[in-house]
Design a protein around this motif. Structure first.
Motif, PDB file in Angstrom:
ATOM      1  N   PHE A 143       0.809  -1.366   0.133  1.00  0.00           N
ATOM      2  CA  PHE A 143       0.253  -0.332  -0.400  1.00  0.00           C
ATOM      3  C   PHE A 143       1.101   1.392  -0.759  1.00  0.00           C
ATOM      4  O   PHE A 143       0.546   2.316  -0.660  1.00  0.00           O
ATOM      5  CB  PHE A 143      -0.904  -0.252   1.471  1.00  0.00           C
ATOM      6  N   SER A 144       1.793   1.203   0.771  1.00  0.00           N
ATOM      7  CA  SER A 144       3.069   2.451  -0.039  1.00  0.00           C
ATOM      8  C   SER A 144       3.293   2.045  -1.248  1.00  0.00           C
ATOM      9  O   SER A 144       3.551   3.581  -1.288  1.00  0.00           O
ATOM     10  CB  SER A 144       4.193   2.164   1.600  1.00  0.00           C
ATOM     11  N   LYS A 145       3.453   1.469  -0.937  1.00  0.00           N
ATOM     12  CA  LYS A 145       4.295   0.712  -2.408  1.00  0.00           C
ATOM     13  C   LYS A 145       3.124   2.075  -4.199  1.00  0.00           C
ATOM     14  O   LYS A 145       3.516   2.806  -4.755  1.00  0.00           O
ATOM     15  CB  LYS A 145       4.496  -0.317  -3.320  1.00  0.00           C
ATOM     16  N   PHE A 146       2.094   1.455  -3.651  1.00  0.00           N
ATOM     17  CA  PHE A 146       0.825   2.386  -4.166  1.00  0.00           C
ATOM     18  C   PHE A 146       0.747   3.722  -4.197  1.00  0.00           C
ATOM     19  O   PHE A 146       0.762   3.918  -4.649  1.00  0.00           O
ATOM     20  CB  PHE A 146      -0.622   1.759  -3.614  1.00  0.00           C
ATOM     21  N   TYR A 147       0.772   4.026  -3.114  1.00  0.00           N
ATOM     22  CA  TYR A 147       0.762   5.572  -2.476  1.00  0.00           C
ATOM     23  C   TYR A 147       1.983   6.238  -3.201  1.00  0.00           C
ATOM     24  O   TYR A 147       1.803   7.207  -3.941  1.00  0.00           O
ATOM     25  CB  TYR A 147       0.728   5.905  -1.391  1.00  0.00           C
ATOM     26  N   ARG A 148       4.044   5.727  -3.267  1.00  0.00           N
ATOM     27  CA  ARG A 148       4.693   6.165  -3.779  1.00  0.00           C
ATOM     28  C   ARG A 148       4.338   5.915  -5.158  1.00  0.00           C
ATOM     29  O   ARG A 148       4.256   7.692  -6.172  1.00  0.00           O
ATOM     30  CB  ARG A 148       5.397   5.493  -4.136  1.00  0.00           C
ATOM     31  N   ALA A 149       3.456   5.197  -6.313  1.00  0.00           N
ATOM     32  CA  ALA A 149       3.535   4.936  -7.760  1.00  0.00           C
ATOM     33  C   ALA A 149       1.947   5.775  -7.764  1.00  0.00           C
ATOM     34  O   ALA A 149       2.370   7.022  -8.665  1.00  0.00           O
ATOM     35  CB  ALA A 149       2.860   3.412  -7.519  1.00  0.00           C
ATOM     36  N   GLN A 150       0.973   7.046  -7.249  1.00  0.00           N
ATOM     37  CA  GLN A 150       0.179   8.000  -7.525  1.00  0.00           C
ATOM     38  C   GLN A 150       1.013   9.582  -7.163  1.00  0.00           C
ATOM     39  O   GLN A 150       1.194   9.922  -8.171  1.00  0.00           O
ATOM     40  CB  GLN A 150      -0.618   7.364  -6.184  1.00  0.00           C
ATOM     41  N   GLN A 151       2.303   9.628  -6.170  1.00  0.00           N
ATOM     42  CA  GLN A 151       2.966   9.816  -6.376  1.00  0.00           C
ATOM     43  C   GLN A 151       3.059  10.229  -6.965  1.00  0.00           C
ATOM     44  O   GLN A 151       3.542  11.430  -7.752  1.00  0.00           O
ATOM     45  CB  GLN A 151       3.984  10.484  -4.410  1.00  0.00           C
ATOM     46  N   SER A 152       3.552   9.424  -7.854  1.00  0.00           N
ATOM     47  CA  SER A 152       5.439   9.825  -9.144  1.00  0.00           C
ATOM     48  C   SER A 152       3.959  10.323  -9.779  1.00  0.00           C
ATOM     49  O   SER A 152       4.354  11.537 -10.608  1.00  0.00           O
ATOM     50  CB  SER A 152       5.647   8.549  -9.643  1.00  0.00           C
ATOM     51  N   ASP A 153       3.015   9.518 -10.995  1.00  0.00           N
ATOM     52  CA  ASP A 153       1.826   9.929 -11.635  1.00  0.00           C
ATOM     53  C   ASP A 153       1.574  11.375 -11.129  1.00  0.00           C
ATOM     54  O   ASP A 153       1.433  12.422 -11.989  1.00  0.00           O
ATOM     55  CB  ASP A 153       0.613   8.996 -11.825  1.00  0.00           C
TER      56      ASP A 153
END
Length: 270
Positions: A143-153
């Protein structure tokens, strides 16, 4: 953590308020004024960038004095530039919001960045009351990885919008061109500090995950009911989405400030 009533400083962002409420802590207060806090975030290389920006601003002034640039802006062109800027802002904000919403869609064919599946071993351990720190950390990481991916986008799209709006302002008037120079210099000077702050959010999300699931889920704090676990999962996902939307708002603030500056210039010319 003990639950305290949160008191927020005027102007504190929704992202800070959301994190404070999730982790049940009060946001840090700052006795020093804004300029003092800002100066602490700018290192030597940032100071050089700001110094260079002052030189570029003086160059724009000299070009105006020499008649190479004019402060007289066309009213119709200003209105058109403002409308295009506002439309671009709405379009990008909508695209990012839809991307976030799509990430939570049960249909895995919708959206590019999807929520991870829940770890089966974690769910089983939760129901049996056998959750340990290792399982919590493993279950939280996707879920932290999902958040970081959304942040990058989010960051890429907002930065593209910021570049576009800056180009519109530069073309509209020398005064706004100077604002763009200063905005860019401050962005570069504060980029490291800002990036560190945003990178803290996935870490704090993992902390919230642990606090949400490390204790029994039943009404009496000694039952591991399936319905209570489902409610905890629902609450966590709602908080995750809330954080993403709050961060989007925070990232768009600087772009909105540029558009507001253009709007003031256009309105004053009417």
């Amino acid at each position: 953590m003990s639950q305290n009533s949160s008191r927020f400083m005027p102007g504190s962002s929704r992202l800070v308020r959301s994190l404070s409420e999730m982790l049940q802590v009060e946001p840090q207060t700052h006795p020093e004024n804004f300029s003092e806090r800002l100066s602490k975030k700018i290192d030597f290389s940032g100071s050089v960038k700001l110094s260079d920006a002052q030189g570029m601003i003086r160059m724009i002034d000299r070009r105006v004095d020499a008649g190479l640039l004019s402060n007289d802006s066309d009213e119709l062109a200003g209105q058109e530039a403002l409308e295009k800027s506002q439309q671009a802002f709405v379009r990008v904000r909508k695209a990012i919001s839809q991307s976030i919403e799509s990430g939570f869609d049960p249909d895995k064919s919708v959206g590019r960045i999807k929520l991870p599946e829940w770890d089966e071993a974690f769910i089983s351990a939760m129901r049996e009351g056998q959750v340990d720190d290792k399982l919590l950390a493993k279950a939280a990481e996707p879920f932290s990885k999902f958040y970081r991916a959304q942040q990058s986008d989010m960051s890429a799209k907002v930065q593209g919008l910021r570049v576009y709006i800056s180009e519109v302002l530069e073309k509209h008037s020398p005064e706004l061109a100077k604002l763009v120079v200063l905005d860019k210099a401050l962005d570069e000077a504060l980029s490291v500090a800002a990036r560190k702050q945003f990178l803290c959010v996935p870490t704090l999300l993992a902390t919230y995950f642990r606090e949400s699931f490390e204790r029994p889920a039943g009404k009496n704090a000694d039952l591991f009911e399936t319905c209570a676990l489902d409610e905890n999962i629902k609450a966590f996902l709602a908080a995750l989405k809330r954080l993403l939307m709050a961060e989007l708002e925070a990232r768009l603030q600087l772009v909105l400030g540029l558009i507001e500056a253009l709007n003031e210039t256009v309105q004053s010319a009417n």
